[in-house]
Design an enzyme around this catalytic site. Structure first.
Site, short mmCIF file in Angstrom:
data_model
loop_
_atom_site.label_atom_id
_atom_site.label_comp_id
_atom_site.label_asym_id
_atom_site.label_seq_id
_atom_site.Cartn_x
_atom_site.Cartn_y
_atom_site.Cartn_z
N TYR A 33 0.89 -1.13 0.06
CA TYR A 33 0.16 -0.06 -0.09
C TYR A 33 0.79 1.42 -0.05
O TYR A 33 1.92 1.08 0.16
CB TYR A 33 -0.94 0.13 1.07
CG TYR A 33 -0.22 0.29 2.42
CD1 TYR A 33 -0.44 1.56 3.08
CD2 TYR A 33 0.46 -0.77 2.96
CE1 TYR A 33 0.28 1.89 4.18
CE2 TYR A 33 1.34 -0.37 4.56
CZ TYR A 33 0.85 0.81 4.83
OH TYR A 33 1.56 1.11 6.32
N ARG A 52 7.62 4.18 -5.46
CA ARG A 52 7.83 3.26 -4.15
C ARG A 52 6.91 2.05 -4.03
O ARG A 52 7.08 0.80 -3.75
CB ARG A 52 7.89 3.97 -2.70
CG ARG A 52 8.23 3.01 -1.59
CD ARG A 52 8.30 3.60 -0.05
NE ARG A 52 6.94 4.29 0.24
CZ ARG A 52 6.76 4.93 1.20
NH1 ARG A 52 7.85 5.27 2.00
NH2 ARG A 52 5.33 5.47 1.45
N ARG A 100 -7.63 -20.58 -1.30
CA ARG A 100 -6.62 -20.29 -0.28
C ARG A 100 -5.54 -21.39 -0.35
O ARG A 100 -5.51 -22.53 -0.40
CB ARG A 100 -7.08 -20.34 1.12
CG ARG A 100 -6.04 -20.06 2.24
CD ARG A 100 -6.83 -20.11 3.55
NE ARG A 100 -5.78 -19.55 4.59
CZ ARG A 100 -4.69 -19.94 4.93
NH1 ARG A 100 -4.38 -21.24 4.78
NH2 ARG A 100 -3.72 -19.41 5.81
N LYS A 149 6.58 -1.93 1.74
CA LYS A 149 5.54 -1.42 2.37
C LYS A 149 4.38 -2.43 2.27
O LYS A 149 3.35 -2.04 1.31
CB LYS A 149 5.17 -0.20 1.81
CG LYS A 149 4.13 0.74 2.90
CD LYS A 149 4.29 2.35 2.65
CE LYS A 149 3.33 3.12 3.21
NZ LYS A 149 3.84 3.30 4.57
N GLU A 182 12.79 2.44 13.61
CA GLU A 182 11.82 3.33 13.31
C GLU A 182 10.38 3.38 14.05
O GLU A 182 10.49 2.49 15.17
CB GLU A 182 11.41 3.14 11.77
CG GLU A 182 10.68 1.76 11.49
CD GLU A 182 10.36 1.64 10.01
OE1 GLU A 182 10.31 2.48 9.19
OE2 GLU A 182 10.21 0.35 9.60
N LEU A 207 11.49 1.23 6.49
CA LEU A 207 10.89 1.73 5.35
C LEU A 207 11.51 2.89 4.88
O LEU A 207 11.56 3.82 5.72
CB LEU A 207 9.30 1.76 5.52
CG LEU A 207 8.46 2.29 4.31
CD1 LEU A 207 8.39 1.13 3.12
CD2 LEU A 207 7.15 2.58 4.75
#
Length: 287
Positions: A33, A52, A100, A149, A182, A207
């Site tokens: 995302y 990104r 799945r 991310k 972070e 990130l």
């Protein structure tokens, strides 16, 4: 609030927007995302955010379901339909919906794309920045590729909730060597006695924040020294200033870490000035 959400080619009313029960983003966190700031109806740092996004997808072998130019148009249309003047745009791409299985589905399964835009007023954030925030340190329990991310955010959710329980706004993750990596949803910074801005190097342990990169450029323009290295919790306690950066926080002063006052316990002059000047260095896209 969000009124309309884009899902796989359709703009749907918020209450009707959904994805398949077996979407791999739901079942495996197999999705990435991005979040872009919206300022005066325009996207902030769109080019870097989309670059990104593409990198994250490439690292996981997921195809972007449209060109970045087309995605930019969807983001703008989402802003328009939701009448967002100040706020954010959220984009999520999963590997798609399939029965799945831990193994990747075949190439016939298309990725799932979600885009939503939401109003977020600036007054509350400015008020918070004027007072500064508190952070809580805790062990970093995340997977080893947080430079991608992904939507696998449960450790951050737990950490930020633990921070809130102690009156803090953000959590700072600490590696096994006692060094800050972070924040739960931000990059971490300190300023030492010499006025050097210190933030962890962009490796697989963090990130690489878009706001972080823009701030490094802004600091260089202002003649400030940025040192990209890990810093310890002890260094953070002794710092002249501290702050966090993200698309939603911009530059947010930190005034307490683990209950200890940083500097004089008030937002520092470096952080305040960098926050004020941030948009002068950011890319502001056309409406």
């Amino acid at each position: 609030m969000t009124r309309v959400v884009y899902v796989n080619g359709a703009y749907l009313p918020y209450a009707q927007a959904g994805v398949h029960a077996e979407d791999r983003g739901n079942q495996f966190g197999d999705a990435v995302y991005e979040v872009c700031e919206v300022l005066k109806g325009r996207l902030v740092d769109e080019t870097r955010h989309l670059a990104r996004l593409v990198r994250s997808l490439d690292e996981l072998g997921i195809d972007l379901p449209m060109t970045t130019k087309a995605l930019g148009r969807v983001m703008r249309e989402s802003i328009r339909r939701n009448r967002v003047h100040e706020g954010l745009v959220y984009c999520q791409v999963s590997r798609g919906a399939a029965p799945r299985s831990f193994l990747f589905p075949g190439p016939d399964v298309p990725p799932t794309l979600i885009v939503l835009a939401r109003r977020v007023g600036r007054a509350a954030a400015e008020s918070q920045a004027a007072e500064g925030i508190a952070v809580k340190t805790m062990p970093d329990s995340r997977w080893g590729r947080v430079d991608i991310k992904t939507v696998m955010l449960l450790p951050s959710v737990i950490a930020k909730e633990a921070a809130r329980a102690e009156g803090a706004k953000e959590a700072w993750f600490v590696d096994k060597d006692g060094r800050v990596t972070e924040g739960g949803s931000s990059n971490a910074w300190i300023i030492d006695a010499q006025g050097h801005l210190i933030t962890r190097q962009a490796d697989e342990g963090i990130l690489r924040g878009i706001t972080r990169d823009v701030l490094i450029e802004l600091a260089a323009r202002r003649g400030l020294v940025v040192v990209e290295r890990a810093f310890t919790v002890a260094e953070a306690y002794a710092a002249r200033e501290a702050f966090v950066t993200s698309a939603t926080n911009l530059v947010m002063p930190v005034v307490r870490i683990d209950g200890r006052a940083i500097g004089n316990g008030h937002p520092g002059s470096f952080a305040v000035d960098l926050r004020r000047q941030f948009h002068s260095a950011a890319e502001i896209a056309a409406a």
